[in-house]
Design a protein around this motif. Structure first.
Motif, mmCIF file in Angstrom:
data_model
loop_
_atom_site.group_PDB
_atom_site.id
_atom_site.type_symbol
_atom_site.label_atom_id
_atom_site.label_comp_id
_atom_site.label_asym_id
_atom_site.label_seq_id
_atom_site.Cartn_x
_atom_site.Cartn_y
_atom_site.Cartn_z
ATOM 1 N N MET A 1 0.834 -1.195 0.000
ATOM 2 C CA MET A 1 0.000 0.000 0.000
ATOM 3 C C MET A 1 0.874 1.252 0.000
ATOM 4 O O MET A 1 0.683 2.160 -0.795
ATOM 5 C CB MET A 1 -0.924 0.003 1.233
ATOM 6 N N ASP A 2 1.848 1.287 0.890
ATOM 7 C CA ASP A 2 2.705 2.479 1.007
ATOM 8 C C ASP A 2 3.437 2.796 -0.277
ATOM 9 O O ASP A 2 3.735 3.942 -0.554
ATOM 10 C CB ASP A 2 3.745 2.255 2.115
ATOM 11 N N SER A 3 3.683 1.767 -1.038
ATOM 12 C CA SER A 3 4.464 1.996 -2.252
ATOM 13 C C SER A 3 3.627 2.527 -3.387
ATOM 14 O O SER A 3 4.141 2.810 -4.447
ATOM 15 C CB SER A 3 5.132 0.686 -2.668
ATOM 16 N N LYS A 4 2.339 2.638 -3.174
ATOM 17 C CA LYS A 4 1.494 3.122 -4.274
ATOM 18 C C LYS A 4 1.725 4.600 -4.551
ATOM 19 O O LYS A 4 2.027 5.374 -3.645
ATOM 20 C CB LYS A 4 0.025 2.890 -3.942
ATOM 21 N N LEU A 5 1.529 4.970 -5.797
ATOM 22 C CA LEU A 5 1.620 6.367 -6.190
ATOM 23 C C LEU A 5 0.378 7.105 -5.688
ATOM 24 O O LEU A 5 -0.744 6.668 -5.918
ATOM 25 C CB LEU A 5 1.694 6.470 -7.718
ATOM 26 N N LYS A 6 0.611 8.235 -5.029
ATOM 27 C CA LYS A 6 -0.513 9.014 -4.512
ATOM 28 C C LYS A 6 -0.912 10.068 -5.542
ATOM 29 O O LYS A 6 -0.113 10.931 -5.885
ATOM 30 C CB LYS A 6 -0.111 9.675 -3.196
ATOM 31 N N VAL A 7 -2.147 9.977 -6.009
ATOM 32 C CA VAL A 7 -2.566 10.941 -7.015
ATOM 33 C C VAL A 7 -3.740 11.785 -6.545
ATOM 34 O O VAL A 7 -4.562 11.343 -5.732
ATOM 35 C CB VAL A 7 -2.949 10.271 -8.372
ATOM 36 N N ALA A 8 -3.772 12.999 -7.048
ATOM 37 C CA ALA A 8 -4.903 13.901 -6.831
ATOM 38 C C ALA A 8 -5.488 14.255 -8.193
ATOM 39 O O ALA A 8 -4.780 14.253 -9.198
ATOM 40 C CB ALA A 8 -4.437 15.170 -6.121
ATOM 41 N N ILE A 9 -6.781 14.519 -8.190
ATOM 42 C CA ILE A 9 -7.464 14.882 -9.437
ATOM 43 C C ILE A 9 -8.116 16.241 -9.270
ATOM 44 O O ILE A 9 -9.033 16.389 -8.454
ATOM 45 C CB ILE A 9 -8.556 13.832 -9.789
ATOM 46 N N VAL A 10 -7.623 17.226 -9.993
ATOM 47 C CA VAL A 10 -8.276 18.544 -9.990
ATOM 48 C C VAL A 10 -9.274 18.557 -11.144
ATOM 49 O O VAL A 10 -8.919 18.215 -12.276
ATOM 50 C CB VAL A 10 -7.249 19.687 -10.167
ATOM 51 N N GLY A 11 -10.514 18.931 -10.837
ATOM 52 C CA GLY A 11 -11.565 18.905 -11.867
ATOM 53 C C GLY A 11 -12.338 17.607 -11.783
ATOM 54 O O GLY A 11 -12.756 17.055 -12.805
ATOM 55 N N HIS A 26 -9.226 1.038 -10.332
ATOM 56 C CA HIS A 26 -8.827 -0.335 -10.646
ATOM 57 C C HIS A 26 -7.335 -0.417 -10.955
ATOM 58 O O HIS A 26 -6.847 -1.466 -11.339
ATOM 59 C CB HIS A 26 -9.633 -0.845 -11.855
ATOM 60 N N HIS A 27 -6.637 0.696 -10.797
ATOM 61 C CA HIS A 27 -5.208 0.705 -11.132
ATOM 62 C C HIS A 27 -4.419 0.127 -9.944
ATOM 63 O O HIS A 27 -4.525 0.619 -8.828
ATOM 64 C CB HIS A 27 -4.753 2.136 -11.419
ATOM 65 N N PRO A 28 -3.610 -0.888 -10.203
ATOM 66 C CA PRO A 28 -2.964 -1.598 -9.102
ATOM 67 C C PRO A 28 -1.860 -0.805 -8.392
ATOM 68 O O PRO A 28 -1.476 -1.167 -7.280
ATOM 69 C CB PRO A 28 -2.372 -2.843 -9.779
ATOM 70 N N GLN A 29 -1.359 0.257 -9.010
ATOM 71 C CA GLN A 29 -0.221 0.982 -8.419
ATOM 72 C C GLN A 29 -0.576 2.377 -7.941
ATOM 73 O O GLN A 29 0.317 3.165 -7.620
ATOM 74 C CB GLN A 29 0.918 1.089 -9.462
ATOM 75 N N GLU A 338 2.587 0.258 -20.208
ATOM 76 C CA GLU A 338 1.737 1.298 -20.789
ATOM 77 C C GLU A 338 0.243 1.081 -20.515
ATOM 78 O O GLU A 338 -0.516 2.037 -20.360
ATOM 79 C CB GLU A 338 1.986 1.304 -22.306
ATOM 80 N N ASN A 339 -0.162 -0.190 -20.452
ATOM 81 C CA ASN A 339 -1.603 -0.441 -20.316
ATOM 82 C C ASN A 339 -2.024 -0.853 -18.905
ATOM 83 O O ASN A 339 -3.119 -1.383 -18.707
ATOM 84 C CB ASN A 339 -2.057 -1.483 -21.343
ATOM 85 N N LEU A 340 -1.185 -0.551 -17.921
ATOM 86 C CA LEU A 340 -1.512 -0.924 -16.542
ATOM 87 C C LEU A 340 -2.811 -0.228 -16.104
ATOM 88 O O LEU A 340 -2.931 0.998 -16.179
ATOM 89 C CB LEU A 340 -0.349 -0.521 -15.618
ATOM 90 N N GLY A 341 -3.768 -1.014 -15.672
ATOM 91 C CA GLY A 341 -5.035 -0.446 -15.221
ATOM 92 C C GLY A 341 -5.928 0.042 -16.338
ATOM 93 O O GLY A 341 -6.989 0.611 -16.094
ATOM 94 N N LEU A 342 -5.507 -0.180 -17.570
ATOM 95 C CA LEU A 342 -6.263 0.356 -18.715
ATOM 96 C C LEU A 342 -6.828 -0.733 -19.609
ATOM 97 O O LEU A 342 -7.278 -0.464 -20.715
ATOM 98 C CB LEU A 342 -5.346 1.257 -19.556
ATOM 99 N N GLY A 343 -6.818 -1.975 -19.123
ATOM 100 C CA GLY A 343 -7.176 -3.097 -19.988
ATOM 101 C C GLY A 343 -8.659 -3.356 -20.142
ATOM 102 O O GLY A 343 -9.055 -4.419 -20.626
ATOM 103 N N LEU A 344 -9.503 -2.423 -19.757
ATOM 104 C CA LEU A 344 -10.943 -2.694 -19.822
ATOM 105 C C LEU A 344 -11.432 -2.910 -21.249
ATOM 106 O O LEU A 344 -11.106 -2.157 -22.158
ATOM 107 C CB LEU A 344 -11.732 -1.550 -19.189
#
Lengths: 349, 349, 349, 349
Positions: A1-11, A26-29, A338-344
């Motif tokens: 968990m700690d190793s995950k990238l922390k992201v914020a979304i403006v908008g 659904h993105h694993p990282q 490139e397609n991590l979390g984008l395979g839908l």
């Protein structure tokens, strides 16, 4: 968990923002640490977007750069043109990585921006720093950089459709005509007569013919590939549907190429790229075949009678034309697949 | 009452047929004496079309030429391609006037018909006799003739959009590219995967790119106007809506014409013609603005950057693209006012 | 020409207003002398409604009572609730005949209006003077009166569906449940998130459940017919379409009636009324079968298993639910044929 | 990899079949070993479903029980009614686990099946063996069994909406009226006039009123919960959209319950169930809020004026009404987490 990238979304309360949420969950990282809106804060995002009930229970945060910097590693700015111009430099200076989904950093020439967007341009240093994130063309440039400018929806469909043929010298760049069509979500969530159901439904409608602000973006990249300035004819039209862009492109061929020649050229060019699917000769894509996914599908009709080729490309404007491509760029920035979390898979029907 | 023209409609259970009924009921000089279907007869037409309950109480008749000839003066044949080929000559020989809505008599060259329609052509004498009923271009030719071939839906929108500029020599006929879009009613009432709601809704889809059977029809008329053979690039696309065609046309200009120049040229060309409306400079038409009416609306975007003009024309495919234009042709055949019974305002929204 | 009725339309830039224009242009006894908008004036109405190009060339006028009185004999007020409250008394006092399409004069009890509409009611004397214009129920009351309050869209569909059975004592008025659905044009032309294409398309959505302001209107008329107070359960829902209302009504039967019994009862009740079409037993109407017309179509499913009847009625909300019914009321006020200028066939498909 | 469950899908070329593929591809414990169609075999599934290009490269297999048994552990039968009747017993006898998505094994009483489906019923022993897979009501029954009958789309939405109140004795089971609406994908991929775009678009249409074959299924489960026979009024209606079901339910309350009381009752009943989301008091769900997901969202309007409650539930008919629920049942059969592979966020807008 700690190793995950922390992201914020403006908008987060726009269509691009909620689509970022749909994929990033659904993105694993990735961990979404803050969903940010300039207009509303302090209430759960699911109040305005009940489809997120039980899924996204965070309250909306306001736009405070220091708070974002304290919590996040990377920010997606899904903001209207003109807002990113001021916000993105602050986020970068606060040490954040940024993927900007607005049009504010796509044009290298500030004067051109001001001419087409009718707004003050961002400082030249930031325009220069921004890497244009069209992975299938400039993929390696995105690796390890802190700041990506995410391509526009129309340019994404159009450039992916034109570049292999242009780069191979198979088409005459002076002959390029682009007839583009978009679903209504491209206009954003703002209420206006233009997006009113009763005005759009059972209607097919052109707008901004030869005047759309995506024209200089397309011409910049085509010129870069062609090695000389390219000027295009560009029509934008609203389709009575929510998602989807089709770009129908016409050009004179510099030789007698067949559909099959084009299929092979494009498959070779996009080899290893997970999100471009080139249809077999004689088959053209439809927008519904990519709905909800990050694919760009391309088909051809080379016509011996006129020596012209018709190239047809489709994307989901909210995914490959916005949120999906932004995540694809984040993946490349971080050195991930490139397609991590984008395979839908596309949602059909 | 006695002096009214007695008309019969073959193909009454298709969309063109019921639209003929909608307009002809309000036509002051016409009496519908027979509604005819090849597939069903002996039951009221309102069983299959409940919207006609209390309005059209006649039973459907079968296709029997002698019966038609005994009752009617004029017949509209709204039949599929290949059916009119055999039926229309019989009707004409029985002394009936005919307005044929199929594609069977539009091409003067039977060989060309067979190449594009993949069916046997009608006898050359009938192809020759047929007057192509594009009133705004060939209006006077329709007066007093017994047999009109009604133009196709795509050709109507396209030809009305191109001809004034082509005739004036303002555009280069070798440069013509046509990006056409149609609502689904154009595919007829037959059930198929192509017309399935779940496949069409939220979808924008090309078909028959450069292969549509309306291409030789367009080229025949453009060539006639240009005085030399014309070859076009032509794309057809399905829009998730029921009615409406937009033809977006591109051509290189032979001079530096402005939007306003084009507006004036077109208004002059269509002067006195009640069904063409040329938009003011800078305004483009949308399909919904003609829905349910016989109008063809046209707008322009002349682009100095590329020296190309974009011409946009819209029609309701079921009206100006079929039933309405057929009645317009009947009016001309009979020497009546061109817009008799055709003055309905578009239905908006 | 001189003998034509001179009419003005206040609220010409709403959907009800332009639909009044569509029908009134074809009305043989009417001349439109002024199209009026409170928000825009001095520009042609076709600027905001290009479908009226060449058809309606008048400029929009402002709302000035004296000017209206100087030019018109009768005014249609297609204004939002709360506006008519103040405007209509002035128009009446200036000697004009008025057909009001707002909800401001439908409820006889001002207190009830204030409770449901959350706005001040009109003066009691005007509420009293207003004749509720549901012609199929109260037709003769409209003859020769100066002021008609035009019924709401939901009440029109619902009341025409319920009244014959209720009046005959065939259904228990305590059991009435109404599940109503409307196209989006019912929400008016104002832009809001609720009418945004991307929010409505591919969506079916309830709103104002048991809280819609049409509830007291329905209850007032049902109570009037039943001779005692009636309370209903009423659900309103938005359908992803532009035009059309379906009211699906449920009630417990006071006896063992069949579909055929109901068909006969309703046909008898609506005998001579041109706009109600009762479907044969076992056939239910669909909204598209009345689109663009002034019809109300009704069907039944009497269920022996539950002793309940399901009654289904459909109208075009913009026509029979607004503009068409208003013209029907004008016709009755003027002593003309009820369907004068209203005979348009539904537009199908 | 070896430890994954091997599944086959019969009926892969229907909408339920391709939706099973969409979800199962992302399921961490499943491998799709065969996609089977009775009508086509030997060609890639992506020929008929281009959205699966590059994603699903398998050829379609024919229906051969021994081959299926040789390769798969579990079979989803997404076949039309009447086909499963014969096929499923063979699959079970070959030792396969089965989740059947047809209606053939939902009714315990074969005679009732024959009355409503007009087809021969499956052998009684198999009807008896089939576990009705409505997990939120009968969840534990699915554990470890070899054969699940997956509920119908309308029954799923309806039963989840009614059961907590019925079980608590808060509503009178004799008063239940269900007004149900469905998108067109519910009619399957077969082409017919009923699914023709031009007939459905801009149309709202009832069908099979009180005659739908899902009625006995709903009554069977409600009767099971109530402990005595339940008879309902049930209306089915087609909405011009592709996906989504709303069930609007009406019942007389056995006491003075408020919206908040109902919210609490339902939240308690569905505690721990991942796919039911109960809206806060005063908020009603819309179909788009569950599109593409396995959620069922529920809202209430308890009305003191009539002592009735209106319960509104929505699902995506292709997911929770078919493929998603089938996978949920598979998860329970296998002892896995109920929502494994089913966590997709709704697609909005």
């Amino acid at each position: 968990m700690d190793s995950k990238l922390k992201v914020a979304i403006v908008g987060s309360t726009g269509y691009g923002g909620v689509e970022l949420i749909r994929f990033l969950q659904h993105h694993p990282q990735v961990e979404i640490v803050s969903v940010i809106s300039s207009s509303i804060s302090g209430t759960p995002i699911s109040e305005g977007f009940p489809h997120l009930t039980d899924i996204m229970v965070q309250d909306l945060d306001g736009v405070v750069v220091e708070e974002i910097a304290a919590r996040a590693d990377l920010v997606f700015t899904a903001t209207p043109s003109g807002v990113s111009t001021e916000l993105v430099p602050q986020l970068l200076e606060a040490g954040l990585k940024v993927v900007d989904l607005s049009g504010d950093f796509r044009l290298k020439d500030g004067a051109l921006y001001e001419q087409w967007y009718k707004k003050p341009a961002a400082p030249a240093s930031f325009l220069e720093q921004a890497v244009y994130g069209l992975a299938e063309v400039y993929g390696d440039r995105a690796a390890d950089v802190p700041f990506i400018s995410n391509p526009g929806c129309y340019p994404t469909a159009t450039l992916l459709g034109l570049i292999p043929a242009l780069k191979a010298g198979w088409i005459d760049h002076r002959s390029i005509i682009i007839d583009a069509k978009s679903g209504v979500s491209g206009a954003g969530r703002g209420a206006s007569l233009t997006t009113h159901f009763a005005e759009i439904n059972e209607n097919f409608k052109p707008y901004k013919v030869n005047k759309h602000q995506h024209i200089p973006e397309i011409e910049q990249v085509l010129g870069d590939v062609a090695g000389e300035p390219v000027t295009v004819t560009f029509t934008t039209q609203l389709v009575p549907m929510t998602r989807g862009i089709m770009s129908t492109m016409y050009a004179t061929m510099n030789g007698s190429y067949t559909d099959q020649d084009l299929v092979e050229l494009y498959r070779e060019y996009y080899k290893g790229r997970p999100f471009v699917r080139v249809r077999n000769a004689g088959i053209w894509p439809a927008t519904k075949e990519v709905t909800g996914s990050n694919y760009c599908d391309i088909g051809f009709a080379a016509d011996a009678r006129t020596n012209r080729v018709t190239i047809i490309s489709v994307i989901d404007n909210v995914v490959k034309g916005a949120a999906g491509q932004a995540i694809q760029n984040m993946n490349l920035m971080m050195g991930w697949e490139e397609n991590l979390g984008l395979g839908l898979t596309p949602v059909y029907p």
